[in-house]
Design a protein around this motif. Structure first.
Motif, PDB file in Angstrom:
ATOM      1  N   ALA A  33       0.820  -1.070   0.125  1.00 50.13           N
ATOM      2  CA  ALA A  33       0.058  -0.028   0.065  1.00 50.13           C
ATOM      3  C   ALA A  33       0.815   1.190  -0.121  1.00 50.13           C
ATOM      4  O   ALA A  33       1.912   1.236   0.625  1.00 50.13           O
ATOM      5  CB  ALA A  33      -1.019   0.043   1.294  1.00 50.13           C
ATOM      6  N   PRO A  34       0.382   2.333  -0.680  1.00 54.63           N
ATOM      7  CA  PRO A  34       1.018   3.460  -0.506  1.00 54.63           C
ATOM      8  C   PRO A  34       1.591   4.226   0.650  1.00 54.63           C
ATOM      9  O   PRO A  34       0.512   3.857   1.748  1.00 54.63           O
ATOM     10  CB  PRO A  34       0.374   4.483  -1.340  1.00 54.63           C
ATOM     11  CG  PRO A  34      -0.705   3.561  -2.144  1.00 54.63           C
ATOM     12  CD  PRO A  34      -0.885   2.356  -1.437  1.00 54.63           C
ATOM     13  N   VAL A  35       2.589   4.640   0.977  1.00 52.23           N
ATOM     14  CA  VAL A  35       2.914   5.363   2.447  1.00 52.23           C
ATOM     15  C   VAL A  35       2.247   6.778   2.425  1.00 52.23           C
ATOM     16  O   VAL A  35       2.217   7.244   1.367  1.00 52.23           O
ATOM     17  CB  VAL A  35       4.532   5.394   2.414  1.00 52.23           C
ATOM     18  CG1 VAL A  35       4.755   6.135   3.721  1.00 52.23           C
ATOM     19  CG2 VAL A  35       5.166   4.070   2.447  1.00 52.23           C
ATOM     20  N   SER A  36       1.582   6.628   3.623  1.00 49.81           N
ATOM     21  CA  SER A  36       0.977   8.090   3.656  1.00 49.81           C
ATOM     22  C   SER A  36       1.137   8.462   5.218  1.00 49.81           C
ATOM     23  O   SER A  36       1.636   7.758   6.165  1.00 49.81           O
ATOM     24  CB  SER A  36      -0.539   7.724   3.435  1.00 49.81           C
ATOM     25  OG  SER A  36      -1.131   6.924   4.373  1.00 49.81           O
ATOM     26  N   ALA A  37       0.490   9.394   5.672  1.00 49.18           N
ATOM     27  CA  ALA A  37       0.564   9.987   7.015  1.00 49.18           C
ATOM     28  C   ALA A  37      -0.049   8.965   8.023  1.00 49.18           C
ATOM     29  O   ALA A  37       0.150   8.872   9.305  1.00 49.18           O
ATOM     30  CB  ALA A  37      -0.419  11.357   7.180  1.00 49.18           C
ATOM     31  N   ALA A  38      -1.148   8.150   7.466  1.00 45.31           N
ATOM     32  CA  ALA A  38      -1.752   7.106   8.442  1.00 45.31           C
ATOM     33  C   ALA A  38      -0.689   6.022   8.942  1.00 45.31           C
ATOM     34  O   ALA A  38      -0.817   5.600  10.018  1.00 45.31           O
ATOM     35  CB  ALA A  38      -2.987   6.325   7.444  1.00 45.31           C
ATOM     36  N   ASN A  39       0.381   5.959   8.135  1.00 45.74           N
ATOM     37  CA  ASN A  39       1.375   4.865   8.542  1.00 45.74           C
ATOM     38  C   ASN A  39       2.027   5.360   9.938  1.00 45.74           C
ATOM     39  O   ASN A  39       2.470   4.714  10.651  1.00 45.74           O
ATOM     40  CB  ASN A  39       2.644   4.912   7.731  1.00 45.74           C
ATOM     41  CG  ASN A  39       2.073   4.184   6.267  1.00 45.74           C
ATOM     42  OD1 ASN A  39       1.390   4.461   5.507  1.00 45.74           O
ATOM     43  ND2 ASN A  39       2.580   2.636   6.459  1.00 45.74           N
ATOM     44  N   ARG A  40       2.106   6.635  10.305  1.00 47.70           N
ATOM     45  CA  ARG A  40       2.627   7.194  11.511  1.00 47.70           C
ATOM     46  C   ARG A  40       1.847   6.472  12.875  1.00 47.70           C
ATOM     47  O   ARG A  40       2.496   6.307  13.847  1.00 47.70           O
ATOM     48  CB  ARG A  40       2.510   8.703  11.597  1.00 47.70           C
ATOM     49  CG  ARG A  40       2.933   9.527  10.604  1.00 47.70           C
ATOM     50  CD  ARG A  40       2.621  11.022  10.778  1.00 47.70           C
ATOM     51  NE  ARG A  40       3.314  11.839   9.732  1.00 47.70           N
ATOM     52  CZ  ARG A  40       4.485  12.625   9.978  1.00 47.70           C
ATOM     53  NH1 ARG A  40       5.013  12.482  11.181  1.00 47.70           N
ATOM     54  NH2 ARG A  40       5.092  13.242   9.057  1.00 47.70           N
ATOM     55  N   LEU A  41       0.561   6.154  12.817  1.00 50.16           N
ATOM     56  CA  LEU A  41      -0.176   5.605  13.555  1.00 50.16           C
ATOM     57  C   LEU A  41      -0.407   3.954  13.572  1.00 50.16           C
ATOM     58  O   LEU A  41      -1.213   3.581  14.256  1.00 50.16           O
ATOM     59  CB  LEU A  41      -1.627   6.357  13.983  1.00 50.16           C
ATOM     60  CG  LEU A  41      -1.416   7.960  14.193  1.00 50.16           C
ATOM     61  CD1 LEU A  41      -2.683   8.551  14.278  1.00 50.16           C
ATOM     62  CD2 LEU A  41      -0.540   8.145  15.365  1.00 50.16           C
ATOM     63  N   GLN A  42       0.412   3.536  12.827  1.00 50.18           N
ATOM     64  CA  GLN A  42       0.403   2.002  12.641  1.00 50.18           C
ATOM     65  C   GLN A  42       1.434   1.489  13.113  1.00 50.18           C
ATOM     66  O   GLN A  42       2.737   1.960  13.346  1.00 50.18           O
ATOM     67  CB  GLN A  42       0.159   1.410  11.173  1.00 50.18           C
ATOM     68  CG  GLN A  42      -1.103   1.919  10.490  1.00 50.18           C
ATOM     69  CD  GLN A  42      -1.087   1.619   8.906  1.00 50.18           C
ATOM     70  OE1 GLN A  42      -0.177   1.064   8.559  1.00 50.18           O
ATOM     71  NE2 GLN A  42      -1.700   2.424   8.100  1.00 50.18           N
ATOM     72  N   PRO A  43       1.214   0.280  14.012  1.00 51.68           N
ATOM     73  CA  PRO A  43       2.708  -0.324  14.725  1.00 51.68           C
ATOM     74  C   PRO A  43       3.655  -0.284  13.679  1.00 51.68           C
ATOM     75  O   PRO A  43       3.543  -0.838  12.610  1.00 51.68           O
ATOM     76  CB  PRO A  43       1.978  -1.499  15.129  1.00 51.68           C
ATOM     77  CG  PRO A  43       0.621  -1.401  15.309  1.00 51.68           C
ATOM     78  CD  PRO A  43       0.324  -0.548  14.209  1.00 51.68           C
ATOM     79  N   LEU A  44       5.105   0.041  13.916  1.00 51.47           N
ATOM     80  CA  LEU A  44       6.098   0.220  13.410  1.00 51.47           C
ATOM     81  C   LEU A  44       5.916   0.769  11.941  1.00 51.47           C
ATOM     82  O   LEU A  44       6.393   0.137  10.824  1.00 51.47           O
ATOM     83  CB  LEU A  44       6.627  -1.487  13.104  1.00 51.47           C
ATOM     84  CG  LEU A  44       6.755  -2.252  14.434  1.00 51.47           C
ATOM     85  CD1 LEU A  44       7.385  -3.654  14.286  1.00 51.47           C
ATOM     86  CD2 LEU A  44       7.962  -1.502  15.329  1.00 51.47           C
ATOM     87  N   PHE A  45       5.149   1.819  11.868  1.00 54.35           N
ATOM     88  CA  PHE A  45       4.977   2.400  10.699  1.00 54.35           C
ATOM     89  C   PHE A  45       4.337   1.695   9.748  1.00 54.35           C
ATOM     90  O   PHE A  45       4.231   1.728   8.352  1.00 54.35           O
ATOM     91  CB  PHE A  45       6.125   3.217   9.927  1.00 54.35           C
ATOM     92  CG  PHE A  45       6.495   4.368  10.975  1.00 54.35           C
ATOM     93  CD1 PHE A  45       5.975   5.578  10.691  1.00 54.35           C
ATOM     94  CD2 PHE A  45       7.488   4.153  11.882  1.00 54.35           C
ATOM     95  CE1 PHE A  45       6.505   6.618  11.453  1.00 54.35           C
ATOM     96  CE2 PHE A  45       8.134   5.043  12.702  1.00 54.35           C
ATOM     97  CZ  PHE A  45       7.535   6.411  12.361  1.00 54.35           C
ATOM     98  N   GLY A  46       3.444   0.702  10.018  1.00 53.08           N
ATOM     99  CA  GLY A  46       2.800  -0.352   9.241  1.00 53.08           C
ATOM    100  C   GLY A  46       3.683  -1.225   8.426  1.00 53.08           C
ATOM    101  O   GLY A  46       3.206  -2.118   7.469  1.00 53.08           O
ATOM    102  N   GLY A  47       4.711  -1.502   8.875  1.00 54.76           N
ATOM    103  CA  GLY A  47       5.891  -2.444   8.228  1.00 54.76           C
ATOM    104  C   GLY A  47       6.521  -1.866   7.069  1.00 54.76           C
ATOM    105  O   GLY A  47       7.224  -2.764   6.277  1.00 54.76           O
ATOM    106  N   ILE A  48       6.506  -0.785   6.754  1.00 50.04           N
ATOM    107  CA  ILE A  48       7.361  -0.022   5.771  1.00 50.04           C
ATOM    108  C   ILE A  48       8.746  -0.280   6.262  1.00 50.04           C
ATOM    109  O   ILE A  48       9.159  -0.459   7.458  1.00 50.04           O
ATOM    110  CB  ILE A  48       7.085   1.330   5.554  1.00 50.04           C
ATOM    111  CG1 ILE A  48       7.128   2.274   6.700  1.00 50.04           C
ATOM    112  CG2 ILE A  48       5.464   1.460   5.026  1.00 50.04           C
ATOM    113  CD1 ILE A  48       6.810   3.591   6.569  1.00 50.04           C
TER     114      ILE A  48
END
Length: 240
Positions: free
Chosen positions: A34-49
């Protein structure tokens, strides 16, 4: 399930089998393309990026400020993980999660980055994400008593949901390691008592209850005591 709310209270006070469990149970959090976005800030470990993607997300200016303000990035990481715990206890969950993410970004060997995110994830409907994060934390700090305790409690939650013997076995392995590493953690003894209860080892359950009680009477779960008494009266006669 009320009993397991105490998993979060641990934050305020976690051998061969363990290594095998880490190899078999580790589930990496993935971004899934999935595209990296500001939402990744609030996902554990930045959503796995990746670390590089996360650095780009927070921005070069932020990282430059970090490098000017701290003697090293590991030092900055410890600062942010400490702030993460503070925000968590204040109920500011999103702010706490982002601080733990920053702690991870600045030092992937900071166990508190994984533990903090794991404790936050323990409020999810299932403990799978919490278990994954805590196991990753143990890979960088295998003898972390609080991590071991949290992980054991998380497996107890999963056992209650799945009734799978392997989940109970994992819970007991981690909880026993935790009581060895930190025998004065009252809550770990109470979680261990619950595990013995599930195994039908009622005398051992009472022994663990009393060890935890002697350390901190507030750790005792009266509802659980009633369940245990129904199986075996307190051998010491303290609970009637």
């Amino acid at each position: 399930m009320k009993y397991y709310v105490l998993l979060l209270a641990v934050l305020l006070s976690v051998g061969t089998g363990s290594a095998q469990a880490q190899r078999k149970s580790k589930v990496k959090i993935k971004n899934g393309g999935a595209p990296v976005s500001a939402a990744n800030r609030l996902q554990p470990l930045f959503g796995g990026i990746s670390v590089a993607q996360a650095e780009a997300l927070v921005g070069a200016a932020f990282l430059a400020d970090i490098d000017r303000s701290f003697s090293s990035r590991p030092e900055a990481s410890k600062f942010f993980s400490t702030k993460g715990y503070e925000y968590f206890t204040e109920g500011k969950i999103d702010t706490a999660r982002y601080r733990f993410n920053l702690a991870w970004l600045l030092d992937q060997k900071n166990p508190d980055a994984y533990r903090g995110l794991g404790v936050i994830s323990s409020s999810n409907p299932t403990p799978d994400e919490s278990i994954s994060l805590l196991i990753q934390g143990l890979t960088v700090d295998p003898n972390n008593a609080l991590m071991l305790s949290d992980l054991g409690a998380s497996y107890l939650i999963r056992y209650q949901q799945t009734q799978k013997k392997k989940d109970l076995e994992q819970a007991m392995t981690y909880l026993q390691q935790a009581t060895t590493a930190a025998p004065t953690n009252a809550q770990t003894w109470q979680d261990l008592a619950r595990g013995y209860y599930y195994q039908g080892e009622y005398p051992k359950a009472w022994e663990a209850v009393h060890k935890g009680q002697n350390l901190n009477i507030a750790s005792v779960d009266i509802e659980f005591i009633g369940e245990l008494q129904a199986k075996l009266p307190d051998p010491q006669g303290m609970f009637k």
